[in-house]
Scaffold this motif. Structure first.
Motif, mmCIF file in Angstrom:
data_model
loop_
_atom_site.group_PDB
_atom_site.id
_atom_site.type_symbol
_atom_site.label_atom_id
_atom_site.label_comp_id
_atom_site.label_asym_id
_atom_site.label_seq_id
_atom_site.Cartn_x
_atom_site.Cartn_y
_atom_site.Cartn_z
ATOM 1 N N LEU A 26 59.235 33.164 47.173
ATOM 2 C CA LEU A 26 58.754 31.808 46.707
ATOM 3 C C LEU A 26 58.300 31.542 45.101
ATOM 4 O O LEU A 26 59.126 30.607 44.492
ATOM 5 C CB LEU A 26 57.740 31.340 47.617
ATOM 6 N N PRO A 27 57.644 32.506 44.393
ATOM 7 C CA PRO A 27 57.345 32.167 42.991
ATOM 8 C C PRO A 27 58.464 32.281 42.256
ATOM 9 O O PRO A 27 58.670 31.373 41.226
ATOM 10 C CB PRO A 27 56.607 33.577 43.000
ATOM 11 N N GLN A 28 59.598 33.100 42.451
ATOM 12 C CA GLN A 28 60.889 33.073 41.737
ATOM 13 C C GLN A 28 61.281 31.571 41.721
ATOM 14 O O GLN A 28 61.851 31.269 40.927
ATOM 15 C CB GLN A 28 61.931 34.056 42.188
ATOM 16 N N THR A 29 61.604 31.006 43.016
ATOM 17 C CA THR A 29 62.356 29.881 42.964
ATOM 18 C C THR A 29 61.358 28.671 42.664
ATOM 19 O O THR A 29 61.902 27.933 41.782
ATOM 20 C CB THR A 29 62.338 29.632 44.722
ATOM 21 N N LEU A 30 60.077 28.791 42.793
ATOM 22 C CA LEU A 30 59.196 27.622 42.189
ATOM 23 C C LEU A 30 59.245 27.784 40.502
ATOM 24 O O LEU A 30 59.194 26.465 40.213
ATOM 25 C CB LEU A 30 57.882 27.767 42.790
ATOM 26 N N SER A 31 59.354 29.050 40.016
ATOM 27 C CA SER A 31 59.230 28.888 38.620
ATOM 28 C C SER A 31 60.690 28.231 38.032
ATOM 29 O O SER A 31 60.284 27.512 37.070
ATOM 30 C CB SER A 31 59.063 30.618 38.083
ATOM 31 N N VAL A 32 61.675 28.456 38.804
ATOM 32 C CA VAL A 32 63.030 27.879 37.952
ATOM 33 C C VAL A 32 63.041 26.586 38.495
ATOM 34 O O VAL A 32 63.321 25.593 37.705
ATOM 35 C CB VAL A 32 64.078 28.718 38.671
ATOM 36 N N VAL A 33 62.681 26.122 39.784
ATOM 37 C CA VAL A 33 63.032 24.642 40.363
ATOM 38 C C VAL A 33 61.880 23.781 39.816
ATOM 39 O O VAL A 33 62.412 22.745 39.416
ATOM 40 C CB VAL A 33 62.827 24.907 41.903
ATOM 41 N N GLY A 34 60.575 24.370 39.748
ATOM 42 C CA GLY A 34 59.660 23.629 39.207
ATOM 43 C C GLY A 34 59.746 23.026 37.948
ATOM 44 O O GLY A 34 59.628 21.990 37.409
ATOM 45 N N THR A 35 60.399 24.231 36.943
ATOM 46 C CA THR A 35 60.536 23.888 35.498
ATOM 47 C C THR A 35 61.573 23.039 35.368
ATOM 48 O O THR A 35 61.718 21.971 34.514
ATOM 49 C CB THR A 35 60.671 25.221 34.711
ATOM 50 N N ALA A 36 62.616 23.117 36.037
ATOM 51 C CA ALA A 36 64.064 22.401 36.087
ATOM 52 C C ALA A 36 63.589 20.908 36.257
ATOM 53 O O ALA A 36 63.969 20.131 35.487
ATOM 54 C CB ALA A 36 64.977 22.799 36.874
ATOM 55 N N TYR A 37 62.862 20.747 37.297
ATOM 56 C CA TYR A 37 62.605 19.395 37.837
ATOM 57 C C TYR A 37 61.531 18.694 36.565
ATOM 58 O O TYR A 37 61.927 17.430 36.432
ATOM 59 C CB TYR A 37 61.862 19.313 39.268
ATOM 60 N N ILE A 38 60.550 19.323 36.061
ATOM 61 C CA ILE A 38 59.545 18.665 35.111
ATOM 62 C C ILE A 38 60.707 18.430 33.849
ATOM 63 O O ILE A 38 60.400 17.238 33.427
ATOM 64 C CB ILE A 38 58.532 19.669 34.692
ATOM 65 N N VAL A 39 61.324 19.234 33.637
ATOM 66 C CA VAL A 39 62.170 19.230 32.274
ATOM 67 C C VAL A 39 63.105 17.694 32.618
ATOM 68 O O VAL A 39 63.286 16.959 31.840
ATOM 69 C CB VAL A 39 63.038 20.308 32.023
ATOM 70 N N ALA A 40 63.773 17.811 33.755
ATOM 71 C CA ALA A 40 64.670 16.724 34.002
ATOM 72 C C ALA A 40 63.855 15.417 34.115
ATOM 73 O O ALA A 40 64.601 14.368 33.399
ATOM 74 C CB ALA A 40 65.263 16.841 35.571
ATOM 75 N N ILE A 41 62.663 15.362 34.615
ATOM 76 C CA ILE A 41 61.744 13.893 34.616
ATOM 77 C C ILE A 41 61.531 13.791 33.095
ATOM 78 O O ILE A 41 61.655 12.359 32.706
ATOM 79 C CB ILE A 41 60.662 14.200 35.359
ATOM 80 N N LEU A 42 61.275 14.643 32.410
ATOM 81 C CA LEU A 42 60.582 14.301 31.018
ATOM 82 C C LEU A 42 61.747 13.859 30.216
ATOM 83 O O LEU A 42 61.683 13.399 29.222
ATOM 84 C CB LEU A 42 60.261 15.675 30.464
ATOM 85 N N ILE A 43 63.198 14.192 30.550
ATOM 86 C CA ILE A 43 64.293 13.957 29.587
ATOM 87 C C ILE A 43 65.059 12.475 30.217
ATOM 88 O O ILE A 43 65.190 11.697 29.700
ATOM 89 C CB ILE A 43 65.378 15.110 29.871
#
Length: 335
Positions: free
Chosen positions: A112-129
């Motif tokens: 789970l940590p591997q997926t959360l690090s990638v998915v969570g970062t991608a989602y935050i970046v996408a929202i901020l953009i």
């Protein structure tokens, strides 16, 4: 609001039970045999004992009941034991993976940590953009910025992750050599150098996942802003002498975020589906790759558990979206 939340949580229980039943029955109807990968030199009587040890010799309703008890009763006890050092689950049989012969949730927690690090970062970046792009595109409708944002959004919608993933690998890894093409899941961040390496290997999978999310959110944000910019309350606010920034970023933005919140909340479970392909492309040893491996190995307990976790996320974030409605719009009442 509290009454509505409690009522929705109560309704979620039979909903999840029905979903678990559907998942279980569908996988029971799926072709394949976990004993198919056992070497041919193993005698038939030994294979039959192995089937019985995996619980395959029992009726379907008995196996479903055992899986429900293990998932909803025993696994939470294991979590409590791990946190508080108790022994409530001592000696209880957990959900066991047919492929690894180890508890399914232990494997999920490891990945789970591997997926959360990638998915969570991608989602935050996408929202901020996406949100600033959607806001400015609506405010400057039909400008060159709006036209460019529309073009990029169409590209993001049209290009699937398995193509964009390979494309960024060819450009940024093979041709330019900027980023590694394979995600190193064994990397531990213990210094500044390892932190930089972690960021470098996260750039491309995050870029691929964020592209689709940004395209979707920016279009929804733009459409919602355009709908509210033409409302009477906006003209009234401007007539009262309020500044343009206050009108757009306070009054219009708050009302425009109501439908966008649903897209953001419900997009969190769906991004895990996109991560399945992305993790395969970049060899991220996460939940997505675990699910693909379980399907290929006909590991039904693992597939059942991961699929049901996705269903729990969908039900949970549906509830979160409904609660946020009432926070963003005081006119909405649930009681």
């Amino acid at each position: 609001m509290l009454t509505f939340t409690i009522r929705r949580l109560i309704i979620a229980v039979p909903t999840l039970l029905f979903i678990s039943l559907v998942i279980f029955l569908l996988l029971e109807l799926a072709p394949g045999d976990p004993m198919a990968q056992v070497p041919l030199t193993v005698p038939p009587e030994v294979k039959e004992k192995m089937r019985l040890a995996l619980g395959l010799g029992e009726p379907v309703h008995i196996r479903f009941w055992k899986w429900i008890v293990q998932f909803f009763w025993i696994e939470p006890q294991v979590l409590v034991d791990h946190i508080f050092g108790t022994s409530f689950s001592a000696g209880d049989l957990r959900v066991i993976s047919w492929q690894t012969r180890s508890p399914v949730m232990d494997i999920v927690v490891q990945r789970l940590p591997q997926t959360l690090s990638v998915v969570g970062t991608a989602y935050i970046v996408a929202i901020l953009i996406a949100l600033p792009i959607g806001i400015y595109s609506a405010y400057r409708q039909y400008s060159w910025f709006d036209q460019l944002g529309t073009f990029v959004s169409m590209v993001g919608f049209s290009v699937p992750p398995f193509f964009s993933g390979v494309l960024v690998i060819v450009i940024f890894s093979v041709q330019l050599g900027w980023f590694p093409s394979i995600y190193d899941t064994t990397l531990e961040v213990t210094s500044w150098e390892t932190f930089v390496k972690q960021l470098q290997q996260m750039v491309m999978p995050v870029m691929v996942l964020a592209l689709q999310i940004t395209a979707q959110l920016s279009r929804f944000m733009r459409a919602s802003m355009l709908d509210n910019l033409n409302q009477d309350y906006v003209r009234t606010a401007r007539a009262k002498g309020l500044g343009e920034y206050t009108v757009v970023m306070v009054h219009v933005l708050r009302n425009s975020m109501i439908p966008v919140v649903t897209v953001i909340a419900l997009g969190i479970p769906s991004i895990f589906g996109g991560a399945i392909i992305t993790e395969q492309v970049f060899k991220v040893n996460g939940i997505g790759q675990l699910l693909i491996g379980a399907i290929q190995a006909n590991d039904l307990p693992m597939v059942q558990t991961l699929t049901f976790i996705f269903a729990v996320l969908i039900v949970l974030f549906n509830l979160i979206a409904d609660v946020l409605y009432g926070i963003l719009d005081p006119r909405i009442r649930y009681d």
